[in-house]
Write an enzyme that holds these catalytic residues in place. Sequence first.
Site, PDB file in Angstrom:
ATOM      1  N   HIS A 158       0.840  -1.200   0.000  1.00  0.00           N
ATOM      2  CA  HIS A 158       0.000   0.000   0.000  1.00  0.00           C
ATOM      3  C   HIS A 158       0.873   1.248   0.000  1.00  0.00           C
ATOM      4  O   HIS A 158       2.091   1.177   0.198  1.00  0.00           O
ATOM      5  CB  HIS A 158      -1.000   0.005   1.154  1.00  0.00           C
ATOM      6  CG  HIS A 158      -0.405   0.013   2.540  1.00  0.00           C
ATOM      7  ND1 HIS A 158       0.454  -0.969   3.003  1.00  0.00           N
ATOM      8  CD2 HIS A 158      -0.567   0.878   3.581  1.00  0.00           C
ATOM      9  CE1 HIS A 158       0.775  -0.709   4.257  1.00  0.00           C
ATOM     10  NE2 HIS A 158       0.192   0.416   4.636  1.00  0.00           N
ATOM     11  N   ASP A 204       5.878   3.937   5.108  1.00  0.00           N
ATOM     12  CA  ASP A 204       6.731   2.855   5.634  1.00  0.00           C
ATOM     13  C   ASP A 204       6.696   1.602   4.753  1.00  0.00           C
ATOM     14  O   ASP A 204       7.347   0.609   5.068  1.00  0.00           O
ATOM     15  CB  ASP A 204       6.379   2.520   7.095  1.00  0.00           C
ATOM     16  CG  ASP A 204       4.928   2.142   7.302  1.00  0.00           C
ATOM     17  OD1 ASP A 204       4.073   2.626   6.535  1.00  0.00           O
ATOM     18  OD2 ASP A 204       4.639   1.360   8.240  1.00  0.00           O
ATOM     19  N   HIS A 232      -7.487  -1.926   5.589  1.00  0.00           N
ATOM     20  CA  HIS A 232      -6.609  -0.960   6.253  1.00  0.00           C
ATOM     21  C   HIS A 232      -7.208   0.438   6.075  1.00  0.00           C
ATOM     22  O   HIS A 232      -8.268   0.583   5.447  1.00  0.00           O
ATOM     23  CB  HIS A 232      -5.210  -1.080   5.622  1.00  0.00           C
ATOM     24  CG  HIS A 232      -4.120  -0.375   6.363  1.00  0.00           C
ATOM     25  ND1 HIS A 232      -4.034  -0.338   7.739  1.00  0.00           N
ATOM     26  CD2 HIS A 232      -3.031   0.317   5.912  1.00  0.00           C
ATOM     27  CE1 HIS A 232      -2.956   0.351   8.085  1.00  0.00           C
ATOM     28  NE2 HIS A 232      -2.340   0.764   7.000  1.00  0.00           N
ATOM     29  N   HIS A 234       6.446  -6.059  11.275  1.00  0.00           N
ATOM     30  CA  HIS A 234       5.815  -4.740  11.379  1.00  0.00           C
ATOM     31  C   HIS A 234       5.488  -4.389  12.841  1.00  0.00           C
ATOM     32  O   HIS A 234       4.381  -3.997  13.198  1.00  0.00           O
ATOM     33  CB  HIS A 234       4.539  -4.704  10.512  1.00  0.00           C
ATOM     34  CG  HIS A 234       4.062  -3.314  10.186  1.00  0.00           C
ATOM     35  ND1 HIS A 234       3.192  -2.614  10.997  1.00  0.00           N
ATOM     36  CD2 HIS A 234       4.295  -2.492   9.131  1.00  0.00           C
ATOM     37  CE1 HIS A 234       2.932  -1.437  10.453  1.00  0.00           C
ATOM     38  NE2 HIS A 234       3.591  -1.336   9.329  1.00  0.00           N
TER      39      HIS A 234
HETATM   40 ZN   LIG Z   1       2.890   0.137   7.964  1.00  0.00          ZN
HETATM   41 ZN   LIG Z   2      -0.245   1.305   6.622  1.00  0.00          ZN
END
Ligand SMILES: [Zn+2]
Ligand SMILES: [Zn+2]
Length: 318
Positions: free
Chosen positions: A60, A64, A150, A279
Amino acid sequence: MECVLLGTGGMMPMPGRPLTSVAVRTGGSVYLLDCGEGTQVPYKAQHVGMRALRMVALTHLHADHCLGLPGVLMLRSQMEEASPLTIVGPVGIERFTRNVIRDLACRITFRLDFVELDPRDSSAEPDKKSPLPTAYIDDLVTLHWLPLRHSVFCVGYRLEEHQRPGKFSIDAAQKLDIRPGPLFGRLQAGETVTLPDGRTIEPAQVCGPPRSGRHMAFCTDTAPCPNLYRVLSKVDLAFLEGMFLPEHAAEAVQKKHLAVSDSARIAERSGARETILVHLSPRYDNRQARQVDEVAGAVAPNVRRGRNGERFEIKLPD
Ligand SMILES: [Zn+2]
Ligand SMILES: [Zn+2]
């Protein structure tokens, strides 16, 4: 197939904890999954091989997960005669990449091909019986994808090696009076051959059923959702977000992330053989990070935290 875990962090790179990214090596090629800020540093340190890189897939368009792309492209441009590179990601990835290259006057020396995934695409939500949609395919692997859940459009990836030909049976070949030699190799490679006496032999007459290749999955930045189970289903190795410890589980829900216990439960139910949690929230130091193993291990024995720079060899089943 080897998976190199370049980093395990979420949100921002931290000293000693690069952002989450996995380089998959198979058949002399490399495929990179996510590319957050600074990813070129562990990529180089782990000697993954820049020339062999064929595809980068981004889950996405959060910094990050994609801000490291310009650095990787520039590092790769230092090589002479680098081959074309495919970039897969959510719609907007081509504009982002081309704008950065133009605005920063980056000199990229190889051809870039883009595959943009669109949530409005009808193939984005196949019914339960249909195969997962394909984002990328080459002579070695297929990359499948499904949307996750998300705060922005985010996809989970499943990378599969192609099926291998079935096992060659010398017994079956001898019963058919086929002499050992080049014909064996051609049949094993899936070719129909004609014998000196005029008979035609199909590969299926001397080979067993096709054998499965190795499968891995990469899913990060998502709330629990049904598609996760489909992407992770029975893979040999899964990389799954495990961002929050139990005391911050409410925050995981609010920010559409996974708490460690949810990750472990989902991994277990999906039938993934081994799951590595990645993550990690930057709020946790290395001492707190150890709790990830305790929490996950209490739910499922084959789920644990990944280590920065860790390598995972996935062996062929036969
Ligand atoms: Zn992330
Ligand atoms: Zn994210």
